[in-house]
Design an enzyme around this catalytic site. Structure first.
Site, mmCIF file in Angstrom:
data_model
loop_
_atom_site.group_PDB
_atom_site.id
_atom_site.type_symbol
_atom_site.label_atom_id
_atom_site.label_comp_id
_atom_site.label_asym_id
_atom_site.label_seq_id
_atom_site.Cartn_x
_atom_site.Cartn_y
_atom_site.Cartn_z
ATOM 1 N N CYS A 2 38.519 35.734 49.624
ATOM 2 C CA CYS A 2 38.667 34.825 50.823
ATOM 3 C C CYS A 2 38.287 35.302 52.175
ATOM 4 O O CYS A 2 38.822 36.797 53.207
ATOM 5 C CB CYS A 2 40.622 34.917 51.475
ATOM 6 N N ARG A 27 33.580 36.242 50.660
ATOM 7 C CA ARG A 27 34.017 37.051 50.838
ATOM 8 C C ARG A 27 35.155 35.879 49.633
ATOM 9 O O ARG A 27 35.829 36.212 48.709
ATOM 10 C CB ARG A 27 35.425 37.320 51.588
ATOM 11 N N TRP A 76 38.618 32.284 47.775
ATOM 12 C CA TRP A 76 38.578 32.762 46.764
ATOM 13 C C TRP A 76 40.601 32.320 45.542
ATOM 14 O O TRP A 76 41.034 33.350 46.792
ATOM 15 C CB TRP A 76 38.772 33.823 46.534
ATOM 16 N N ASN A 102 45.107 35.016 53.315
ATOM 17 C CA ASN A 102 44.368 35.962 52.690
ATOM 18 C C ASN A 102 46.093 37.085 51.748
ATOM 19 O O ASN A 102 45.528 37.402 52.544
ATOM 20 C CB ASN A 102 43.159 36.669 53.313
ATOM 21 N N GLY A 103 45.203 36.750 50.418
ATOM 22 C CA GLY A 103 46.170 38.026 50.124
ATOM 23 C C GLY A 103 46.967 36.955 49.280
ATOM 24 O O GLY A 103 46.825 36.102 48.906
ATOM 25 N N GLU A 485 25.820 51.308 35.508
ATOM 26 C CA GLU A 485 26.158 51.241 37.291
ATOM 27 C C GLU A 485 24.746 49.579 36.385
ATOM 28 O O GLU A 485 25.267 48.429 37.089
ATOM 29 C CB GLU A 485 25.276 50.989 38.032
ATOM 30 N N LYS A 489 26.056 45.624 36.922
ATOM 31 C CA LYS A 489 24.914 44.219 37.596
ATOM 32 C C LYS A 489 24.579 43.732 36.636
ATOM 33 O O LYS A 489 24.304 42.207 37.325
ATOM 34 C CB LYS A 489 24.082 45.541 38.233
ATOM 35 N N GLU A 492 27.947 41.141 36.088
ATOM 36 C CA GLU A 492 28.146 40.256 37.132
ATOM 37 C C GLU A 492 27.341 38.916 37.587
ATOM 38 O O GLU A 492 27.796 37.975 37.781
ATOM 39 C CB GLU A 492 28.185 41.570 38.117
ATOM 40 N N HIS A 508 28.343 57.886 18.141
ATOM 41 C CA HIS A 508 30.001 57.468 17.410
ATOM 42 C C HIS A 508 31.371 56.294 17.211
ATOM 43 O O HIS A 508 31.784 55.853 17.630
ATOM 44 C CB HIS A 508 31.608 58.398 18.532
ATOM 45 N N LYS A 611 33.637 38.935 47.878
ATOM 46 C CA LYS A 611 32.981 40.544 47.829
ATOM 47 C C LYS A 611 33.782 41.239 47.772
ATOM 48 O O LYS A 611 33.298 42.414 47.671
ATOM 49 C CB LYS A 611 31.737 41.109 49.285
HETATM 50 O O1 M6R Z 1 34.420 47.197 48.364
HETATM 51 P P1 M6R Z 1 34.239 47.878 47.246
HETATM 52 O O2 M6R Z 1 33.189 49.302 47.419
HETATM 53 O O3 M6R Z 1 35.555 48.426 47.432
HETATM 54 O O4 M6R Z 1 34.390 46.884 45.946
HETATM 55 C C1 M6R Z 1 34.803 48.119 44.604
HETATM 56 C C2 M6R Z 1 33.981 46.637 43.457
HETATM 57 O O5 M6R Z 1 34.608 45.542 43.691
HETATM 58 C C3 M6R Z 1 32.341 46.038 43.862
HETATM 59 O O6 M6R Z 1 31.485 47.947 43.777
HETATM 60 C C4 M6R Z 1 31.565 45.511 42.553
HETATM 61 O O7 M6R Z 1 31.944 45.699 41.190
HETATM 62 C C5 M6R Z 1 30.476 44.807 42.834
HETATM 63 N N1 M6R Z 1 30.431 43.614 43.092
HETATM 64 C C6 M6R Z 1 29.581 45.522 41.955
HETATM 65 O O8 M6R Z 1 28.352 44.913 41.956
#
Ligand code: M6R
Length: 616
Positions: A2, A27, A76, A102-103, A485, A489, A492, A508, A611
């Site tokens: 948010c 956000r 969000w 927000n929260g 990673e 990506k 996501e 394994h 984000k």
């Molecule tokens: O703002 P932050 O680095 O604490 O965020 C952590 C994760 O939410 C963030 O890295 C998330 O995994 C990304 N969207 C990945 O691309």
């Protein structure tokens, strides 16, 4: 999660609110809304489910008259689906009071029952509406909006940033924060509030950080901050180090494309000013040098991509600083009675500095007596303020939900930390330190080489693979977190099944996933480092190739041993083994972006995500 914006000043607030929301949309983008006290003294609200574009359309077809006081929200969804009705602002006091939030208000159900018992009718499924009605009830008693906040905040459990504007008080916006972000922007005769500085950076770079459990009242050019008990507080001023242009898309097709192109700069800016006379010196860490000498353990806390950067950092910290390191998902750390002591250094990593899971874990570590250090990319955010020290990454604003340039900057900062601590503890031989310093300084150029020479081919490959349903990623040693990673990506932003594995773990269990045609990315370590490790990864490739896998190797220039085993080879420049992750990840970022683009997806705002994850 948010985005929140508030404005009071001489200008028409509508455009300021909507452009603030555009900058905060990363956000949350389920719905958006604004409330403005117009010059006639009436509170006008427009809100729509969907992206901000829908709110803009609504404002065009049904404009709000000029008004210089307003609040805006991009959502969000937590409680209640993304509908027009659940969009913020929420109204109370005969629609004269508007509230955004927000929260999560965790005790909203009992509060709602209490209010329903008093005859209040709810029109949304949100927890926020509870706060709106509580504020209205308290306001009716005192006629003072700040006093109303003071009466209500202690009744709310959970996390909140709340902003409110009331028709009775044009020229005033009141806000409060607990465990959720809020910053103030100071203009000439005008004042802003935002979840982060992006909300107002196009108007001013002068900012004030609002602390935990504080209430803020803004009027044109005037700010008053108190704690929840009503004692005056002096907020901490800071200057935003980047300008609005840095958070614009420029000519790029997406923020993610722009941010991947900025990976060289993110590393260069994070190193800048931290090499003196050929040695790593991090001034922000010097106050902890005595502590570093007596450390017995490092615990790294983070989530998502930041967690993977921590996994890479572990190799460097253990090698150069000779301290045992545990890397933990912040949300798992907090709830399992973790063991830390006064000689434990807890390093949190967060791009946003607002991730609730990480923030709560840091607080828990501090409560248990650990020393806390934050690696963060966002000035004025909460985690650095809750930590004993902070090393900022200087990646610049990251807007795309998928974290890219922040990841390479986080690894860079962890390496600076490892080199600094290694020097202080005398565990780092001079020649190793000199080589590492040189390698760090050379990284931006090497990353640039990949962008210049391998981006097109990687995008082409992604295009051909647009119909792929599953991709696996393998790595060993520092290549393992890079495999994780790469998989995250892809999941996501492409919504494709993807998994990362340690190459040695294959036999394994995961090797059962291999069937003819299964694409597998393999991060191949340099043959110039540990030849055994290189050979072992080549053997792993052969094992899955024999079962029909299609291999895309990421290997250094000149590694010819990989050629007979791989279907495709994406090249990276030569670097010492510990520095390879900062190069090998670049093609994986490009690949994920290319595949999402080929599928016609919104790479900047993937479904269901936001984000900054400011709820647990
Ligand atoms: O703002 P932050 O680095 O604490 O965020 C952590 C994760 O939410 C963030 O890295 C998330 O995994 C990304 N969207 C990945 O691309």
């Amino acid at each position: 999660m948010c985005g929140i914006v508030g404005y009071v000043g001489p200008r028409d607030s509508q455009d300021i609110l909507v452009s603030g929301l555009a900058r905060l949309e990363y956000r949350g983008y389920d719905s958006a809304g604004i409330a403005v006290i117009d010059d006639g003294g009436s509170l006008a609200v427009r809100k729509r489910s969907g992206k901000l574009a829908r709110l803009r359309e609504a404002l065009e077809t049904d404009p709000i008259g000029r008004g210089t006081t307003g609040i805006g929200h991009t959502r969000w969804a937590t409680h209640g689906g993304p509908t027009d009705q659940n969009a913020h602002p929420h109204l109370a006091d005969d629609d004269r009071l508007a509230v955004i939030h927000n929260g999560i208000i965790e005790n909203f159900a009992s509060l709602r029952s209490e209010l329903v018992g008093e005859g209040i009718t709810f029109v949304s499924d949100t927890d926020t509406e509870v706060a709106a009605h509580l504020l209205a009830r308290a306001y009716r008693e005192s006629g003072d909006l700040v006093a109303a906040f003071r009466a209500v905040v202690d009744r709310l459990e959970g996390a909140f940033t709340l902003l409110a504007a009331h028709e009775d008080h044009p020229g005033l916006v009141v806000g409060a924060r607990r465990n959720s972000p809020l910053v103030i922007g100071l203009g000439e005769g005008e004042t802003f509030l935002g979840s982060d500085v992006a909300a107002f950076v196009e108007h001013t770079r002068r900012a004030l950080a609002v602390g935990q459990d504080e209430i803020v009242a803004i009027r044109p050019g005037v700010v008053e901050v108190t704690d929840f008990a009503g004692n005056a507080v002096e907020p901490q001023p800071f200057e935003v180090s980047w300008d609005a242009a840095a958070a614009d898309k420029g000519g790029w097709s997406s923020f993610m494309a722009k941010e991947v192109s900025e990976e060289p700069e993110a590393v260069a800016n994070t190193v800048r000013g931290r090499i003196q006379d050929g040695e790593i010196r991090v001034p922000e860490l010097e106050g902890l040098d005595d502590f570093f000498r007596g450390i017995d353990r490092v615990v790294v806390l983070a989530c998502g991509t930041a967690y993977y950067s921590g996994l890479v950092g572990k190799y460097a910290l253990e090698k150069w600083a000779r301290i045992p390191v545990d890397v933990e998902l912040a949300h798992e750390f907090r709830y399992r009675e973790p063991i830390v002591s006064e000689s434990t250094l807890v390093v949190s990593i967060s791009q946003s500095g607002e991730t609730m899971d990480t923030l709560m874990a840091v607080k828990e570590a501090a409560r248990l007596g650990a020393k806390t250090l934050s690696i963060c990319n966002t000035q004025g955010s909460t985690i650095p303020r809750e930590s004993d020290a902070v090393v900022y990454t200087h990646a610049g604003p990251e807007v795309a939900v998928a974290s890219t340039k922040a990841f390479v900057a986080q690894i860079t900062a962890l390496y600076l930390l490892a080199l600094h601590v290694g020097r202080v503890r005398r565990s780092l031989p001079d020649e190793v330190s000199a080589d590492a310093t040189e390698q760090l300084a050379a990284l931006p150029e090497k990353i640039q080489w990949i962008l210049d020479n391998e981006q097109e081919r990687t995008e082409q490959l992604a295009h051909w693979m647009a119909d792929t349903r599953s991709v696996l990623f393998l790595g060993r040693h520092v290549g393992y977190p890079i495999a994780l990673e790469g998989a995250l990506k892809l999941k996501e932003i492409s919504y494709i099944h993807a998994e990362g594995f340690a190459a040695g773990e294959l036999k394994h269990g995961p090797i059962a996933l291999i069937e003819p045609g299964q694409p597998v990315f393999v991060v191949v370590p340099s043959p110039r480092g540990s030849i055994t490790m290189h050979q072992k990864v080549i053997s792993n490739i052969e094992e899955i190739r024999a079962r029909g896998a299609r291999i895309i190797a990421i290997a250094e220039q000149g590694d010819s041993a990989v050629l007979p085993s791989a279907d495709e080879v994406l090249r990276i420049p030569l670097a010492s083994p510990l520095f390879e992750p900062l190069l090998a990840v670049v093609p994986l970022h490009i690949f994920a972006m290319g595949l999402a683009t080929a599928k016609g997806l919104d790479v900047d705002q993937p479904r269901n995500l936001a984000k900054s994850v400011t709820v647990e």
